[in-house]
Design a protein around this motif. Sequence first.
Motif, short mmCIF file in Angstrom:
data_model
loop_
_atom_site.label_atom_id
_atom_site.label_comp_id
_atom_site.label_asym_id
_atom_site.label_seq_id
_atom_site.Cartn_x
_atom_site.Cartn_y
_atom_site.Cartn_z
N VAL A 119 9.19 6.27 -7.53
CA VAL A 119 10.18 6.47 -8.59
C VAL A 119 9.57 6.17 -9.95
N ASN A 120 8.79 5.09 -10.02
CA ASN A 120 8.12 4.74 -11.28
C ASN A 120 7.15 5.83 -11.72
N LEU A 121 6.58 6.53 -10.76
CA LEU A 121 5.61 7.59 -11.08
C LEU A 121 6.31 8.82 -11.65
N TYR A 122 7.35 9.28 -10.97
CA TYR A 122 7.94 10.57 -11.32
C TYR A 122 9.05 10.47 -12.36
N ILE A 144 5.24 -1.43 -10.85
CA ILE A 144 4.06 -0.89 -10.18
C ILE A 144 4.26 0.59 -9.89
N THR A 145 3.27 1.39 -10.21
CA THR A 145 3.34 2.84 -10.05
C THR A 145 2.36 3.30 -8.98
N TRP A 146 2.85 4.19 -8.11
CA TRP A 146 1.99 4.77 -7.07
C TRP A 146 0.80 5.46 -7.72
N PRO A 147 -0.43 5.36 -7.15
CA PRO A 147 -0.76 4.92 -5.78
C PRO A 147 -1.04 3.43 -5.64
N ASN A 148 -0.75 2.64 -6.66
CA ASN A 148 -0.93 1.20 -6.51
C ASN A 148 0.05 0.66 -5.47
N ALA A 149 -0.40 -0.31 -4.70
CA ALA A 149 0.42 -0.87 -3.62
C ALA A 149 1.56 -1.70 -4.20
N PRO A 150 2.74 -1.68 -3.55
CA PRO A 150 3.87 -2.49 -4.03
C PRO A 150 3.56 -3.97 -3.95
#
Length: 268
Positions: A129-132, A143-149
């Motif tokens: 969600v943070n990415l898109y 935290i934004t993908w692809p970083n791990a939660p």
Amino acid sequence: MIREIPRMWEQKDYSFEGNGWSVPGPHNILPKPYGVGHPPIWVACGNPETFAKAGSLGIGAIAFNFEPIHNLKGRLEAYKEAAESPVEIIGQFQNNNVMMTNGVICLEDRDRAREIAKAQGRGYLVTMVNLYHDTMPKSPDGITWPNAPASTLIEWTDEMLDQIIEAGYMLCGNPEEVSEQLEAYQSVGCDQVVFGLPIEGMQHEEIKEMLEIFGDQVIPEFDKDPVHSTTRMRETAKPKYPAFTSELPEEVNEVTIIPDSAILPLSA
């Protein structure tokens, strides 16, 4: 574009010529809405200006809470203020609604609910969600993908979980606790709350249990009306466009025989 959607729903000879897209007509856009009116129109909101714009156009606002729930009060107030005197109603009725999206873990066994919330590996959905949804305000440490939660990097404590719940980032506990947590959404002016399922780490039987107890014990605490609010809004719907933009040929009005092909059984 959004103004064209109701016209597509209503008209049977729809056409449109625009700069970015066009529908050379006439076209009967299918399927048409079933029943009175049409489905409610919503727009995804994050910035204060978008909330106010949605209210001014008579459409609903859907949002994630990337920050403490009480921080959203100003945005929801901007929506409600604009909705009191909309400059335009896009559809056949005003969808005066603010819907928030969040996660919930509601079980009779509060310890099990909290255990799931603290489990390692949860949170990948939020990183996506943070990415898109990059136009929406979010926490500086989000935290934004692809970083791990964060759940893969730290061991969650009860104190950390309590802080997350108190801020409104998620709802967790037994039905009584979740009902109390939902009051925070009600206090800032939220009309509806929706949840994404299944929650990471929950077993199938636990998901079924949560659906049952949430429906039986939590929803009745807030929704006293047996008729859904959207149903009541749709009952006020008034068509805005004629079914046909052009006058039909005279011979069309004289048709009295239904073609055989129009009444063939579905199995034919």
